[in-house]
Design a protein around this motif. Structure first.
Motif, PDB file in Angstrom:
ATOM      1  N   GLY A  21       0.904  -1.331   0.051  1.00 22.85           N
ATOM      2  CA  GLY A  21       0.254   0.028  -0.072  1.00 22.85           C
ATOM      3  C   GLY A  21       0.955   1.199  -0.076  1.00 22.85           C
ATOM      4  O   GLY A  21       0.809   2.317  -0.843  1.00 22.85           O
ATOM      5  N   PRO A  22       1.477   1.613   0.994  1.00 26.38           N
ATOM      6  CA  PRO A  22       2.594   2.711   0.981  1.00 26.38           C
ATOM      7  C   PRO A  22       3.468   2.801   0.000  1.00 26.38           C
ATOM      8  O   PRO A  22       3.769   3.954  -0.573  1.00 26.38           O
ATOM      9  N   LEU A  23       4.267   1.732  -0.227  1.00 24.71           N
ATOM     10  CA  LEU A  23       5.356   1.747  -1.322  1.00 24.71           C
ATOM     11  C   LEU A  23       4.593   1.781  -2.585  1.00 24.71           C
ATOM     12  O   LEU A  23       5.329   2.587  -3.393  1.00 24.71           O
ATOM     13  N   GLY A  24       3.431   1.214  -2.823  1.00 24.87           N
ATOM     14  CA  GLY A  24       3.037   1.422  -4.352  1.00 24.87           C
ATOM     15  C   GLY A  24       2.310   2.909  -4.560  1.00 24.87           C
ATOM     16  O   GLY A  24       2.503   3.294  -5.453  1.00 24.87           O
ATOM     17  N   SER A  25       1.944   3.521  -3.338  1.00 29.84           N
ATOM     18  CA  SER A  25       1.541   4.878  -3.583  1.00 29.84           C
ATOM     19  C   SER A  25       2.485   5.701  -3.774  1.00 29.84           C
ATOM     20  O   SER A  25       2.697   6.557  -4.782  1.00 29.84           O
ATOM     21  N   PHE A  26       3.936   5.492  -3.294  1.00 28.59           N
ATOM     22  CA  PHE A  26       5.097   6.249  -3.969  1.00 28.59           C
ATOM     23  C   PHE A  26       5.345   5.970  -5.201  1.00 28.59           C
ATOM     24  O   PHE A  26       5.805   6.803  -6.169  1.00 28.59           O
ATOM     25  N   VAL A  27       5.343   4.671  -5.691  1.00 28.35           N
ATOM     26  CA  VAL A  27       5.449   4.329  -6.991  1.00 28.35           C
ATOM     27  C   VAL A  27       4.562   5.041  -7.995  1.00 28.35           C
ATOM     28  O   VAL A  27       4.960   5.523  -8.977  1.00 28.35           O
ATOM     29  N   VAL A  28       3.435   5.260  -7.600  1.00 23.66           N
ATOM     30  CA  VAL A  28       2.211   5.828  -8.364  1.00 23.66           C
ATOM     31  C   VAL A  28       2.525   7.392  -8.458  1.00 23.66           C
ATOM     32  O   VAL A  28       2.690   8.065  -9.543  1.00 23.66           O
ATOM     33  N   TRP A  29       2.767   8.195  -7.158  1.00 21.46           N
ATOM     34  CA  TRP A  29       3.053   9.392  -7.249  1.00 21.46           C
ATOM     35  C   TRP A  29       4.120   9.876  -7.924  1.00 21.46           C
ATOM     36  O   TRP A  29       4.349  10.868  -8.531  1.00 21.46           O
ATOM     37  N   ARG A  30       5.255   9.232  -8.055  1.00 24.08           N
ATOM     38  CA  ARG A  30       6.648   9.306  -8.602  1.00 24.08           C
ATOM     39  C   ARG A  30       6.572   8.854 -10.106  1.00 24.08           C
ATOM     40  O   ARG A  30       7.570   8.968 -10.941  1.00 24.08           O
ATOM     41  N   ARG A  31       5.512   8.148 -10.475  1.00 21.87           N
ATOM     42  CA  ARG A  31       5.637   7.407 -11.940  1.00 21.87           C
ATOM     43  C   ARG A  31       6.597   6.675 -12.291  1.00 21.87           C
ATOM     44  O   ARG A  31       7.241   6.757 -13.010  1.00 21.87           O
ATOM     45  N   MET A  32       6.900   5.534 -11.235  1.00 25.24           N
ATOM     46  CA  MET A  32       7.907   4.707 -11.228  1.00 25.24           C
ATOM     47  C   MET A  32       7.281   3.373 -11.881  1.00 25.24           C
ATOM     48  O   MET A  32       8.072   2.465 -11.407  1.00 25.24           O
ATOM     49  N   ALA A  33       6.253   3.260 -12.563  1.00 30.75           N
ATOM     50  CA  ALA A  33       5.978   2.164 -13.043  1.00 30.75           C
ATOM     51  C   ALA A  33       7.170   1.267 -13.726  1.00 30.75           C
ATOM     52  O   ALA A  33       7.373   0.014 -13.516  1.00 30.75           O
ATOM     53  N   TYR A  34       7.718   1.947 -14.675  1.00 31.28           N
ATOM     54  CA  TYR A  34       8.952   1.349 -15.382  1.00 31.28           C
ATOM     55  C   TYR A  34      10.012   1.017 -14.527  1.00 31.28           C
ATOM     56  O   TYR A  34      10.622  -0.095 -14.689  1.00 31.28           O
ATOM     57  N   PHE A  35      10.296   1.677 -13.458  1.00 33.40           N
ATOM     58  CA  PHE A  35      11.176   1.518 -12.453  1.00 33.40           C
ATOM     59  C   PHE A  35      11.022   0.206 -11.483  1.00 33.40           C
ATOM     60  O   PHE A  35      11.776  -0.547 -11.689  1.00 33.40           O
ATOM     61  N   GLY A  36       9.577   0.116 -11.670  1.00 32.69           N
ATOM     62  CA  GLY A  36       9.476  -1.143 -10.738  1.00 32.69           C
ATOM     63  C   GLY A  36       9.430  -2.542 -11.691  1.00 32.69           C
ATOM     64  O   GLY A  36       9.839  -3.445 -11.462  1.00 32.69           O
ATOM     65  N   ASP A  37       9.087  -2.402 -12.916  1.00 36.05           N
ATOM     66  CA  ASP A  37       9.186  -3.259 -14.010  1.00 36.05           C
ATOM     67  C   ASP A  37      10.713  -3.794 -14.003  1.00 36.05           C
ATOM     68  O   ASP A  37      10.983  -4.722 -14.066  1.00 36.05           O
ATOM     69  N   SER A  38      11.533  -2.754 -14.204  1.00 33.83           N
ATOM     70  CA  SER A  38      13.124  -3.028 -14.223  1.00 33.83           C
ATOM     71  C   SER A  38      13.427  -3.763 -13.191  1.00 33.83           C
ATOM     72  O   SER A  38      14.160  -4.843 -13.423  1.00 33.83           O
ATOM     73  N   THR A  39      13.109  -3.446 -11.733  1.00 33.51           N
ATOM     74  CA  THR A  39      13.556  -4.144 -10.774  1.00 33.51           C
ATOM     75  C   THR A  39      13.008  -5.413 -10.592  1.00 33.51           C
ATOM     76  O   THR A  39      13.758  -6.452 -10.206  1.00 33.51           O
ATOM     77  N   ALA A  40      11.766  -5.675 -10.978  1.00 37.58           N
ATOM     78  CA  ALA A  40      11.004  -6.818 -10.825  1.00 37.58           C
ATOM     79  C   ALA A  40      11.691  -7.810 -11.892  1.00 37.58           C
ATOM     80  O   ALA A  40      11.779  -9.058 -11.597  1.00 37.58           O
TER      81      ALA A  40
END
Length: 260
Positions: A21-40
């Motif tokens: 919840g909180p970590l995903g909120s920062f991913v959304v706020w910072r527009r880090m979708a591709y960031f998350g994809d790269s790491t995952a």
């Protein structure tokens, strides 16, 4: 009465939902979708290295995810066409991971479980590690919440307040890498980003404050885990994709009650 394996799967999913919840909120706020994809997606390379060198899956995945997180953070700081660079990194990391895992015969049979998760096989050791890791990440996010939030909303304001935005970004990247490593058995490398982004995106339409959004995102993620596992049990569908599918339904429903 529910079997022990289902209870363990439910508890593992809820542990990840708590921090998603909180970590995903920062991913959304910072527009880090591709960031998350790269790491995952880099997690698959971590799996291959772990099996090749007889290491813990969590250790190998965490190591590779941390390296990718640091590399991506450094690239983001340069600010040059980041959507393209991150898109290339995300898909390249997955491709290299799949190539690497093809050289490990023992991993080929379990490839789907690494891509889409196998939450129903989670054991007590996995469950303990997931909850310890999730609580540690949640504790760090709570400790740095105001600094992270300020750096996310306005980097100039953050620097004026004595906050180092680069440090906060790196801290967030490390937290993301830890959650990716914890999630590989539960939701799989292809669906980790979705589990972070979709509940947070659904909560965004309903929440008046950042704190409420983070709490609502955890609630939606938890409900998605419970309903996804139940639907998987009754419909004989894959557990990981079922969880994300339920989260996507919540996202659709959130538009009906969207705040004006």
């Amino acid at each position: 009465m529910l079997d022990d394996f289902f209870i363990r799967a439910l508890l593992a999913g809820l542990g990840l939902a708590l921090v998603a919840g909180p970590l995903g909120s920062f991913v959304v706020w910072r527009r880090m979708a591709y960031f998350g994809d790269s790491t995952a997606h880099a997690a698959i390379l971590g799996v291959a290295l772990s099996l090749a060198f007889n290491l813990s899956i969590y250790a190998g995945t965490l190591l590779v995810a941390l390296v990718m997180a640091v590399v991506v953070t450094a690239l983001v700081s340069r600010g040059q066409a980041m959507d393209t660079v991150l898109g290339v990194l995300a898909h390249s990391a997955l491709a290299f991971g799949l190539v690497a895992i093809s050289f490990v015969p023992s991993a080929r049979a379990d490839l789907n479980s690494y891509l889409f998760g196998d939450i129903l096989t989670v054991g007590m050791a996995d469950l303990t590690l997931i909850w310890i890791g999730a609580l540690l990440v949640l504790g760090v996010l709570m400790w740095r919440w105001q600094n992270l939030l300020t750096a996310t909303l306005n980097e100039e304001l953050a620097m004026a307040a004595g906050i180092n935005p680069r440090f906060e970004r790196l801290l967030l990247s490390i937290a993301l890498a830890v959650v990716v490593a914890l999630s590989i058995r539960v939701i799989g490398s292809l669906l980790i980003s979705a589990m972070l982004i979709v509940p947070a995106a659904a909560a965004r339409a309903l929440a008046p404050t950042p704190e409420r959004m983070a709490a609502n995102a955890s609630l939606i993620a938890g409900l998605s885990v419970m309903l996804g596992l139940l639907s998987s049990l009754h419909l004989d569908t894959p557990a990981g994709p079922s969880i994300v599918a339920v989260a996507a339904i919540f996202f659709g429903i959130s538009f009906v009650f969207r705040r004006g």
